[in-house]
Design an enzyme around this catalytic site. Sequence first.
Site, PDB file in Angstrom:
ATOM      1  N   ASP A  67       7.685  -1.630 -10.365  1.00  0.00           N
ATOM      2  CA  ASP A  67       6.987  -0.572 -11.105  1.00  0.00           C
ATOM      3  C   ASP A  67       7.962   0.405 -11.753  1.00  0.00           C
ATOM      4  OD1 ASP A  67       7.813   0.501  -8.675  1.00  0.00           O
ATOM      5  OD2 ASP A  67       5.797   0.778  -7.891  1.00  0.00           O
ATOM      6  N   ASN A 135      -1.357   5.915   1.406  1.00  0.00           N
ATOM      7  CA  ASN A 135      -2.766   5.572   1.174  1.00  0.00           C
ATOM      8  C   ASN A 135      -2.971   4.055   1.075  1.00  0.00           C
ATOM      9  OD1 ASN A 135      -1.774   4.894  -1.330  1.00  0.00           O
ATOM     10  ND2 ASN A 135      -2.899   6.439  -2.481  1.00  0.00           N
ATOM     11  N   HIS A 137      -1.164   1.927  -0.815  1.00  0.00           N
ATOM     12  CA  HIS A 137      -0.830   1.270  -2.087  1.00  0.00           C
ATOM     13  C   HIS A 137       0.419   0.398  -1.957  1.00  0.00           C
ATOM     14  CE1 HIS A 137       1.674   4.996  -3.305  1.00  0.00           C
ATOM     15  NE2 HIS A 137       2.520   3.994  -3.486  1.00  0.00           N
ATOM     16  N   GLU A 142      -2.997   1.460  -6.638  1.00  0.00           N
ATOM     17  CA  GLU A 142      -3.681   2.479  -5.851  1.00  0.00           C
ATOM     18  C   GLU A 142      -4.972   1.921  -5.247  1.00  0.00           C
ATOM     19  OE1 GLU A 142      -2.262   5.097  -5.059  1.00  0.00           O
ATOM     20  OE2 GLU A 142      -1.518   6.322  -6.702  1.00  0.00           O
TER      21      GLU A 142
HETATM   22  C1  GLP Z   1       6.090   4.576  -4.232  1.00  0.00           C
HETATM   23  C2  GLP Z   1       6.423   3.269  -4.965  1.00  0.00           C
HETATM   24  C3  GLP Z   1       6.138   2.079  -4.101  1.00  0.00           C
HETATM   25  C4  GLP Z   1       6.649   2.395  -2.721  1.00  0.00           C
HETATM   26  C5  GLP Z   1       5.769   3.425  -2.089  1.00  0.00           C
HETATM   27  C6  GLP Z   1       6.299   3.984  -0.801  1.00  0.00           C
HETATM   28  O1  GLP Z   1       5.239   5.425  -4.923  1.00  0.00           O
HETATM   29  N1  GLP Z   1       5.789   3.069  -6.216  1.00  0.00           N
HETATM   30  O2  GLP Z   1       6.731   0.922  -4.643  1.00  0.00           O
HETATM   31  O3  GLP Z   1       6.645   1.263  -1.908  1.00  0.00           O
HETATM   32  O4  GLP Z   1       5.421   4.435  -2.997  1.00  0.00           O
HETATM   33  O5  GLP Z   1       7.353   4.850  -1.016  1.00  0.00           O
HETATM   34  P1  GLP Z   1       8.345   5.321   0.123  1.00  0.00           P
HETATM   35  O6  GLP Z   1       9.138   4.128   0.521  1.00  0.00           O
HETATM   36  O7  GLP Z   1       9.189   6.395  -0.497  1.00  0.00           O
HETATM   37  O8  GLP Z   1       7.510   5.832   1.230  1.00  0.00           O
END
Ligand code: GLP
Length: 243
Positions: A67, A135, A137, A142
């Site tokens: 992403d 959440n 995702h 989402e």
């Molecule tokens: C982000 C990214 C995801 C990631 C997730 C968790 O927003 N778009 O690819 O896996 O949220 O992030 P983190 O590893 O900082 O908790």
Amino acid sequence: MKIIVCESAHEVALKAYEVFKNQITVKPQSILGLATGSSPILLYKELIQGYIRKEISFKDVITFNLDEYVGMDISHPQSYAYFMKHYLFNHVDINVDNTHIPNGLAENLDLECAQYHQALSERGVDLQLLGIGSNGHIGFNEPHTTFESSVHVVKLKDSTRNDNAIFFQSIEEVPTHALSMGIQDILKSKKIVLLACGKKKAEAIKAMILGPIDESCPGSILQTHNDVTLILDEEAASLLKQK
Ligand code: GLP
């Protein structure tokens, strides 16, 4: 799903490193799906160390990131293009032409999504790395994103913008939209490894593994994939033990 519970975030990274080392060793031209966020940072450090020790080479590896934020210049430290260079690409022998990240600055975002999806479909990901949002995702898919989705433009939930605000000066600076691989793109990977650490992830991990397969928890779709490994620390796994 295979679940590995580790004592520390460092151990999570070491276990994940073994999976990636094995993948790249068996198939030096591996196609890796990569993730951003805090979860993969220690793994990327291990991959750099493995490269320095000459255990692995990225010379022939091809990567596709999950992403990217919309409208953020790639020189911005919070863009995922910058993140990948900073935490991995600048420190290993990868050919930048073999790295792919959705272009959140494209004039026509729908066309960018279609082209990214096409490039992904032509190659096919061997090993996809995932984190998970609090959440549930995955990528930026989402809750209530259709399980039929392919690469698409996402309007970020307030909860996700709040979670990610720690990386910005203020919540207002967090982009409102992103481009993300869709659920179908993720499911097409041959293998999936998901990393999660910390109490904040415990509810999402519980819903993903023990809850129904439902679009309210995008991660729950991974129950349908035949080669998923979850590498968790004890806090992220803490709600799995409750009766
Ligand atoms: C982000 C990214 C995801 C990631 C997730 C968790 O927003 N778009 O690819 O896996 O949220 O992030 P983190 O590893 O900082 O908790």
